[in-house]
Write a protein that holds these residues in place. Structure first.
Motif, PDB file in Angstrom:
ATOM      1  N   SER A  59       2.911  -4.133  -1.403  1.00 12.22           N
ATOM      2  CA  SER A  59       3.842  -5.511  -0.529  1.00 12.22           C
ATOM      3  C   SER A  59       2.948  -4.764   1.085  1.00 12.22           C
ATOM      4  N   TYR A  60       3.087  -5.556   2.161  1.00  9.17           N
ATOM      5  CA  TYR A  60       2.971  -5.767   3.618  1.00  9.17           C
ATOM      6  C   TYR A  60       3.970  -5.651   3.762  1.00  9.17           C
ATOM      7  N   LEU A  61       4.421  -4.842   5.376  1.00  7.00           N
ATOM      8  CA  LEU A  61       5.500  -4.997   6.370  1.00  7.00           C
ATOM      9  C   LEU A  61       5.102  -5.519   7.478  1.00  7.00           C
ATOM     10  N   GLU A  62       6.277  -5.857   8.211  1.00  6.84           N
ATOM     11  CA  GLU A  62       6.558  -7.085   9.332  1.00  6.84           C
ATOM     12  C   GLU A  62       7.118  -6.513  10.135  1.00  6.84           C
ATOM     13  N   GLY A  63       6.685  -5.715  11.050  1.00  4.04           N
ATOM     14  CA  GLY A  63       7.951  -4.868  12.404  1.00  4.04           C
ATOM     15  C   GLY A  63       7.834  -4.014  11.582  1.00  4.04           C
ATOM     16  N   TRP A  64       7.199  -2.821  11.087  1.00 12.15           N
ATOM     17  CA  TRP A  64       7.915  -1.705  10.691  1.00 12.15           C
ATOM     18  C   TRP A  64       7.575  -0.892  12.363  1.00 12.15           C
ATOM     19  N   GLY A  65       6.696  -1.272  12.756  1.00  9.63           N
ATOM     20  CA  GLY A  65       6.694  -0.155  13.932  1.00  9.63           C
ATOM     21  C   GLY A  65       7.743  -0.350  14.765  1.00  9.63           C
ATOM     22  N   HIS A  66       8.541  -1.283  15.065  1.00 13.28           N
ATOM     23  CA  HIS A  66       9.789  -1.544  16.053  1.00 13.28           C
ATOM     24  C   HIS A  66      10.378   0.047  15.856  1.00 13.28           C
ATOM     25  N   LYS A  67      11.366   0.320  17.310  1.00 13.99           N
ATOM     26  CA  LYS A  67      12.099   2.097  17.323  1.00 13.99           C
ATOM     27  C   LYS A  67      13.049   1.043  16.055  1.00 13.99           C
TER      28      LYS A  67
END
Length: 94
Positions: A59-67
């Motif tokens: 899977s790819y992940l989007e928005g994973w780096g948001h706090k």
């Protein structure tokens, strides 16, 4: 028009999604991988949709780096990698 999945007209669309993924898998040449946008850090689904990795190679992940997403995303990545699945991260400059 983007819609929330709860408002899709097809009942049991999850089964249709699985059938589509299986059909695609059958059509892929040997050695090709099937990746989807399956994992979700913040969702009502308690396991972040890890069950999708039963038929996807990763899977790819989007928005994973948001706090708010970072810690649950790292947990999902760890679980996926322990299953031997591929994890790809979407990244963009801020």
């Amino acid at each position: 028009v983007k819609t929330d999945r709860r408002y899709l007209p097809v009942k049991n669309h999850g089964k249709a999604y699985l059938a589509t993924a299986n059909e695609l898998r059958e059509r892929l040449p040997a050695g090709k991988i099937l990746i989807g946008n399956a994992l979700r850090a913040r969702t009502p689904n308690k396991n972040g949709y890890l069950e999708h990795l039963e038929y996807l190679d990763g899977s790819y992940l989007e928005g994973w780096g948001h706090k708010k997403n970072l810690a649950p995303s790292l947990d999902l990545m760890s679980a996926a990698l322990k299953k031997g699945r591929i994890v790809m991260l979407n990244g963009a400059p801020r």
